[in-house]
Design a protein around this motif. Sequence first.
Motif, short mmCIF file in Angstrom:
data_model
loop_
_atom_site.label_atom_id
_atom_site.label_comp_id
_atom_site.label_asym_id
_atom_site.label_seq_id
_atom_site.Cartn_x
_atom_site.Cartn_y
_atom_site.Cartn_z
N LEU A 1 -5.34 6.08 -4.26
CA LEU A 1 -4.90 5.92 -2.87
C LEU A 1 -6.11 5.93 -1.96
CD1 LEU A 1 -2.30 6.05 -0.92
CD2 LEU A 1 -3.03 8.40 -0.60
N ARG B 1 0.24 7.39 15.25
CA ARG B 1 1.54 8.05 15.18
C ARG B 1 1.48 9.37 15.93
NH1 ARG B 1 2.38 12.11 11.33
NH2 ARG B 1 4.50 11.46 10.91
N ARG C 1 4.39 14.76 8.62
CA ARG C 1 3.02 14.73 8.08
C ARG C 1 2.01 14.85 9.22
NH1 ARG C 1 3.12 9.25 5.35
NH2 ARG C 1 4.38 8.84 7.18
N ALA D 1 0.85 -1.20 0.00
CA ALA D 1 0.00 0.00 0.00
C ALA D 1 0.88 1.24 0.00
CB ALA D 1 -0.90 0.00 1.23
N PRO D 2 0.66 2.13 -0.96
CA PRO D 2 1.48 3.35 -0.98
C PRO D 2 1.22 4.22 0.23
CG PRO D 2 -0.30 3.50 -2.58
CD PRO D 2 -0.36 2.12 -2.01
N VAL D 3 2.22 4.96 0.61
CA VAL D 3 2.10 5.86 1.76
C VAL D 3 2.18 7.30 1.26
CG1 VAL D 3 3.14 6.58 3.94
CG2 VAL D 3 3.18 4.18 3.28
N PRO D 4 1.11 8.07 1.45
CA PRO D 4 1.16 9.44 0.96
C PRO D 4 2.19 10.27 1.72
CG PRO D 4 -0.82 9.07 2.28
CD PRO D 4 -0.17 7.75 2.09
N GLY D 5 2.91 11.07 0.97
CA GLY D 5 3.87 11.97 1.61
C GLY D 5 5.17 11.30 2.01
N ALA D 6 5.35 10.03 1.64
CA ALA D 6 6.57 9.31 2.02
C ALA D 6 7.70 9.64 1.06
CB ALA D 6 6.30 7.80 2.01
N GLU E 1 4.27 14.48 -4.14
CA GLU E 1 5.34 13.75 -4.83
C GLU E 1 4.81 12.87 -5.95
OE1 GLU E 1 4.27 13.10 -1.80
OE2 GLU E 1 3.77 10.97 -1.76
N ILE F 1 -1.75 16.24 -0.10
CA ILE F 1 -1.30 15.13 0.75
C ILE F 1 -0.13 14.35 0.15
CG2 ILE F 1 -2.10 12.82 1.45
CD1 ILE F 1 -4.57 14.07 2.53
N MET F 2 -0.13 14.23 -1.16
CA MET F 2 0.96 13.47 -1.80
C MET F 2 1.46 14.21 -3.03
SD MET F 2 -1.31 10.26 -3.09
CE MET F 2 -2.98 10.46 -3.67
N MET G 1 -4.89 -0.91 5.31
CA MET G 1 -3.61 -0.34 4.88
C MET G 1 -3.81 1.06 4.27
SD MET G 1 -0.76 -2.05 5.32
CE MET G 1 -1.27 -2.22 7.01
N VAL H 1 2.13 -3.26 10.94
CA VAL H 1 2.44 -2.48 9.74
C VAL H 1 3.95 -2.47 9.55
CG1 VAL H 1 2.31 -0.20 8.67
CG2 VAL H 1 0.40 -1.02 10.04
N ILE I 1 3.61 0.23 2.60
CA ILE I 1 3.49 -0.57 3.83
C ILE I 1 2.75 -1.87 3.54
CG2 ILE I 1 3.65 1.28 5.53
CD1 ILE I 1 0.62 1.54 5.45
N ILE I 2 3.06 -2.88 4.33
CA ILE I 2 2.34 -4.15 4.23
C ILE I 2 1.83 -4.53 5.62
CG2 ILE I 2 3.58 -5.05 2.21
CD1 ILE I 2 5.23 -6.75 4.22
N ASP J 1 12.53 8.09 10.84
CA ASP J 1 11.32 8.45 10.09
C ASP J 1 10.48 7.22 9.74
OD1 ASP J 1 11.77 11.10 10.18
OD2 ASP J 1 12.59 11.29 8.16
N LEU J 2 11.16 6.08 9.57
CA LEU J 2 10.43 4.86 9.17
C LEU J 2 9.40 4.46 10.22
CD1 LEU J 2 13.15 2.57 7.57
CD2 LEU J 2 11.43 3.96 6.44
N ASN J 3 9.62 4.87 11.46
CA ASN J 3 8.67 4.53 12.53
C ASN J 3 7.31 5.13 12.30
OD1 ASN J 3 9.95 2.84 14.29
ND2 ASN J 3 11.03 4.50 15.32
N ASP J 4 7.27 6.22 11.55
CA ASP J 4 6.02 6.96 11.39
C ASP J 4 5.20 6.53 10.18
OD1 ASP J 4 5.92 8.49 13.63
OD2 ASP J 4 7.13 10.10 12.78
N PHE J 5 5.67 5.53 9.45
CA PHE J 5 4.89 5.10 8.28
C PHE J 5 3.94 3.97 8.63
CE2 PHE J 5 8.79 6.86 6.28
CZ PHE J 5 8.19 7.99 5.78
#
Lengths: 160, 295
Positions: free
Chosen positions: B166, B260, B266, A44-49, B218, B215-216, B277, A63, A56-57, A156-160
Amino acid sequence: MSTYEAKGVVDDPVLQWVTFRLDNETYGINVMQVQEVLRYSEIAPVPGAPPYVLGIINLRGNVVTVIDTRLRFSLSQTETSDQTRIVIIETGNQVVGILVDAVAEVVYLRQSEIETTPNVGNEETAKFIQGVCHKNEELLILVDLEKMMSDEEWADLNDF
Amino acid sequence: MTGPGSAKSGKQKTVIVKAVVKEYLDTILADVFPEISDEPEETLLEASKAPEPNQAPPIDTRQASSDLQESYLEEAPLPTADAIDKVSIAPTLSNSAVEVPTIEEKKQSKVEVIEATQAKALKEVSDTISALESVEPEAEVELQYPQAPPWAQTGFDILLFNVCGLKLAVSMESLGRIIKVEHDTSKIIGKPDWFIGSYHESEQHLYVVDTAKFIMPEKGFDLAELGFDYIIQLQRSDWTLACKEVYKTIRISPDQVKWRSQKGKRQWLAGTVIEHMCALIHVDSLIALLQEQAS
């Protein structure tokens, strides 16, 4: 075991490495850092990553962030295949997945077999390489996972 | 229960009581001595220098005012009243000029008024103290999910929607309306690229946000070009999120979300809904970000 042999084991320990393929090269990571190997599943894509985060899976209710290893190693992108795997690794206190073209085997290497790479060039990717080894007539590149990303990037990876 | 907390609470009560008494007495004094409090001292001094004919000789005004203060202070032993007398009455009266019969009459009537108002003030203070004492200190509520917002401590409903492929989620608690877009938006110049325009609905101008661009960024999507069918109002604010498709609402529990902290980059992200997910939007933070970046 003789005293001589025992001394040899201490001085030259045998390490296990999980090897994987990436763009026709073979890489190795310390087996102690590998939790499991998964078949490719939807990420699943993560927005803003950042770009090196594929998404993420859901790993049994947890997660897990998956890193685009090709992008991190400055390799060209390719389509996934039946051989594509997500290697779940644990480094520091974090569990992340790295996407690889295929997982090959577990190899045993003596410390003395590992050669250091020449410290030349300024490429970012050079710092990931812990050493190289010639095994079965091919070059095995040993990767230091902790150096794959900076401390800030790991955090930063902790926040995804 | 006693302890540092109750001592602190006691101090707070004392401060509140003092403030109440001071404010009340200030009001009374302003009513009782309007000519003194409103007029400049120079005017009173000038009046004292020009006594009218056929009047008794002026008395020692300092002595008179001092007597008045003493009588007042004796009959009004409240510490706060004491402080107020010293600050506001004494300097004013000491410079004023009044005649003996007038000041005696006034003194008598004022003392009576003050006594009555003091009694009233004391009653109010005692009522306030009783009210404060009757209020139980708020019990400290331990949140089971400290990172989750208060509305997500138990099960809650979320709406799933799609923006350029998304999947996103937003708490139903934080939603205003879901509006099917039936006419064009009005563009507003000088706004950020994620600001699509204004949409008029039910006599309200709603601001439409390009959710993908905000939001995205990128990913390089442009909802204004790709089109959107729905706008989702955030709480009752003017802000709405544009989206192509609204899926469904589902009920989830707080442990189904990887929460989080809001300190990260973000801030609009509350967490990840593990089963789906997808990102769960923190609406309060998103509204704050939109306000900040749009201005």
